[in-house]
Design an enzyme around this catalytic site. Structure first.
Site, PDB file in Angstrom:
ATOM      1  N   SER A   1       6.023 -19.522 153.473  1.00 32.60           N
ATOM      2  CA  SER A   1       5.674 -19.672 152.050  1.00 32.60           C
ATOM      3  C   SER A   1       5.017 -21.038 151.889  1.00 32.60           C
ATOM      4  O   SER A   1       5.200 -21.914 152.747  1.00 32.60           O
ATOM      5  CB  SER A   1       6.966 -19.628 151.228  1.00 32.60           C
ATOM      6  OG  SER A   1       6.744 -20.076 149.904  1.00 32.60           O
TER       7      SER A   1
ATOM      8  N   TYR B   1      15.862 -21.882 149.401  1.00 32.38           N
ATOM      9  CA  TYR B   1      14.658 -21.125 149.773  1.00 32.38           C
ATOM     10  C   TYR B   1      13.650 -22.065 150.456  1.00 32.38           C
ATOM     11  O   TYR B   1      13.110 -21.746 151.520  1.00 32.38           O
ATOM     12  CB  TYR B   1      14.047 -20.495 148.517  1.00 32.38           C
ATOM     13  CG  TYR B   1      12.832 -19.630 148.767  1.00 32.38           C
ATOM     14  CD1 TYR B   1      12.968 -18.324 149.210  1.00 32.38           C
ATOM     15  CD2 TYR B   1      11.541 -20.120 148.551  1.00 32.38           C
ATOM     16  CE1 TYR B   1      11.849 -17.524 149.435  1.00 32.38           C
ATOM     17  CE2 TYR B   1      10.429 -19.329 148.771  1.00 32.38           C
ATOM     18  CZ  TYR B   1      10.582 -18.026 149.207  1.00 32.38           C
ATOM     19  OH  TYR B   1       9.475 -17.246 149.432  1.00 32.38           O
TER      20      TYR B   1
HETATM   21  P1  NAI Z   1       9.743  -8.105 147.796  1.00 31.86           P
HETATM   22  O1  NAI Z   1      11.054  -8.316 147.154  1.00 31.86           O
HETATM   23  O2  NAI Z   1       8.715  -7.288 147.088  1.00 31.86           O
HETATM   24  O3  NAI Z   1       9.919  -7.543 149.273  1.00 31.86           O
HETATM   25  C1  NAI Z   1      10.938  -7.959 150.131  1.00 31.86           C
HETATM   26  C2  NAI Z   1      11.457  -6.777 150.905  1.00 31.86           C
HETATM   27  O4  NAI Z   1      12.455  -7.251 151.827  1.00 31.86           O
HETATM   28  C3  NAI Z   1      12.132  -5.713 150.014  1.00 31.86           C
HETATM   29  O5  NAI Z   1      11.617  -4.434 150.318  1.00 31.86           O
HETATM   30  C4  NAI Z   1      13.613  -5.821 150.378  1.00 31.86           C
HETATM   31  O6  NAI Z   1      14.301  -4.580 150.303  1.00 31.86           O
HETATM   32  C5  NAI Z   1      13.541  -6.344 151.802  1.00 31.86           C
HETATM   33  N1  NAI Z   1      14.774  -7.013 152.182  1.00 31.86           N
HETATM   34  C6  NAI Z   1      15.533  -7.880 151.475  1.00 31.86           C
HETATM   35  N2  NAI Z   1      16.622  -8.244 152.164  1.00 31.86           N
HETATM   36  C7  NAI Z   1      16.558  -7.596 153.350  1.00 31.86           C
HETATM   37  C8  NAI Z   1      17.397  -7.536 154.487  1.00 31.86           C
HETATM   38  N3  NAI Z   1      18.555  -8.226 154.534  1.00 31.86           N
HETATM   39  N4  NAI Z   1      17.028  -6.771 155.532  1.00 31.86           N
HETATM   40  C9  NAI Z   1      15.872  -6.057 155.485  1.00 31.86           C
HETATM   41  N5  NAI Z   1      15.038  -6.048 154.434  1.00 31.86           N
HETATM   42  C10 NAI Z   1      15.387  -6.811 153.372  1.00 31.86           C
HETATM   43  O7  NAI Z   1       9.176  -9.585 148.016  1.00 31.86           O
HETATM   44  P2  NAI Z   1       7.845 -10.148 148.681  1.00 31.86           P
HETATM   45  O8  NAI Z   1       7.338 -11.172 147.768  1.00 31.86           O
HETATM   46  O9  NAI Z   1       6.949  -9.087 149.156  1.00 31.86           O
HETATM   47  O10 NAI Z   1       8.489 -10.922 149.933  1.00 31.86           O
HETATM   48  C11 NAI Z   1       8.111 -10.755 151.279  1.00 31.86           C
HETATM   49  C12 NAI Z   1       8.146 -12.097 151.974  1.00 31.86           C
HETATM   50  O11 NAI Z   1       7.120 -12.931 151.426  1.00 31.86           O
HETATM   51  C13 NAI Z   1       9.453 -12.868 151.800  1.00 31.86           C
HETATM   52  O12 NAI Z   1       9.825 -13.452 153.029  1.00 31.86           O
HETATM   53  C14 NAI Z   1       9.099 -13.939 150.783  1.00 31.86           C
HETATM   54  O13 NAI Z   1       9.902 -15.061 150.901  1.00 31.86           O
HETATM   55  C15 NAI Z   1       7.658 -14.208 151.162  1.00 31.86           C
HETATM   56  N6  NAI Z   1       6.862 -14.864 150.151  1.00 31.86           N
HETATM   57  C16 NAI Z   1       6.594 -14.233 148.977  1.00 31.86           C
HETATM   58  C17 NAI Z   1       5.817 -14.866 148.036  1.00 31.86           C
HETATM   59  C18 NAI Z   1       5.492 -14.227 146.744  1.00 31.86           C
HETATM   60  O14 NAI Z   1       4.999 -14.918 145.856  1.00 31.86           O
HETATM   61  N7  NAI Z   1       5.668 -12.928 146.580  1.00 31.86           N
HETATM   62  C19 NAI Z   1       5.269 -16.222 148.240  1.00 31.86           C
HETATM   63  C20 NAI Z   1       5.633 -16.774 149.513  1.00 31.86           C
HETATM   64  C21 NAI Z   1       6.386 -16.113 150.424  1.00 31.86           C
END
Ligand code: NAI
Length: 253
Positions: A144, A157
């Site tokens: 991130s 985080y």
């Molecule tokens: P999201 O919440 O849409 O997707 C995250 C996914 O990870 C979900 O499908 C969830 O079910 C799954 N998940 C959560 N805990 C889990 C576990 N213990 N085991 C397996 N799966 C699990 O969020 P997003 O934004 O798509 O996040 C994806 C990555 O991107 C994360 O690592 C987040 O920190 C990173 N990120 C996101 C940003 C944003 O603005 N959306 C910015 C920077 C980084």
């Protein structure tokens, strides 16, 4: 010309947001995509979306906080496809908005287990397999901009994402000679389940944070997916140990 024909790609947290975006993008480029997620329903939905476009995909449930489940995930991928070319350690959670002194112990441990443990134990299993392959492999860890600068009121985080950048660089050095390229991406705010939840929690936050993004818009999962594909593209085989901002210019401010 498709860039990843028959390459086997494993993506954690691929039931939503950035992970789903990456899964669709790899499948459109010819890859066989293992969609993994804690949430079975949304994971299956990603697989159905890929199949409806004519792509190849399988769903395997995995909670990345459990190293045993991660080992089983890699094993099941091998049973299905015979190898692992690309792994995207994407699963992550945000944690609540609070100052450091107010963070409950349980939340500290959970954010560490998912965001750091998931990447560490994921890489362990993925690298062990890639070392057995003559073609090596490629890993992208989803960090991130909070892995490069502070995100106040989200200290745990921020700490985990800095740690993901550190793990990425150390592992990239350790396995460069075995033809395993390991990079991280550092997205800024991108429309996804996590960020939409954050904006709903704190009214006014969405407009306020936009001031930090020179391009004047939030990212979309497709924007971030294109960065992930770029790092995995064989045309970029000289790139390893990089923490690539995908941030609408935020880190240049
Ligand atoms: P999201 O919440 O849409 O997707 C995250 C996914 O990870 C979900 O499908 C969830 O079910 C799954 N998940 C959560 N805990 C889990 C576990 N213990 N085991 C397996 N799966 C699990 O969020 P997003 O934004 O798509 O996040 C994806 C990555 O991107 C994360 O690592 C987040 O920190 C990173 N990120 C996101 C940003 C944003 O603005 N959306 C910015 C920077 C980084």
């Amino acid at each position: 010309m498709q860039r990843f024909i028959d390459q086997v790609v494993l993506i954690t947290g691929a039931g939503s947001g950035i992970g789903r975006g990456a899964a669709l993008a790899f499948a459109r480029e010819g890859a066989a995509v293992v969609v993994s997620d804690l949430n079975e329903e949304s994971g299956q939905e990603s697989t159905s979306l890929i199949e409806s476009e004519g792509g190849q995909s399988t769903f395997i449930r995995c909670d990345v906080t459990d190293p045993k489940q991660i080992a089983d995930l890699v094993q099941s991928t091998l049973e299905k496809y015979g190898r692992l070319d690309i792994a995207i350690n994407n699963a992550g959670i945000g944690g609540n908005i609070a100052k450091l002194a107010e963070v409950p112990e349980a939340e500290y441990r959970q954010v560490l287990d998912v965001n750091l443990g998931g990447v560490f134990f994921g890489m362990q299993q993925q690298i062990r397999q890639m070392l057995t392959q003559e073609s090596g492999g490629r890993i992208v860890n989803v960090a991130s901009v909070a892995g490069l600068r502070a995100m106040p009121n989200n200290s745990v985080y921020t700490a985990t994402k800095h740690a993901v950048v550190g793990l990425t660089k150390a592992a990239a050095m350790e396995y460069a000679r075995q033809n395993i390229r390991i990079n991280a991406i550092c997205p800024a705010f991108t429309h996804s389940g996590m960020v939409d939840k954050l904006f709903a929690l704190a009214p006014g936050y969405e407009q306020k944070l936009l001031k930090n993004i020179p391009l004047g818009r939030y990212g979309e999962p497709e924007d971030i997916a294109q960065g992930i594909l770029w790092l995995c593209d064989p045309a970029n085989s000289f790139v390893t140990g990089l923490a690539l901002p995908l941030d609408g210019g935020m880190m240049a401010m």
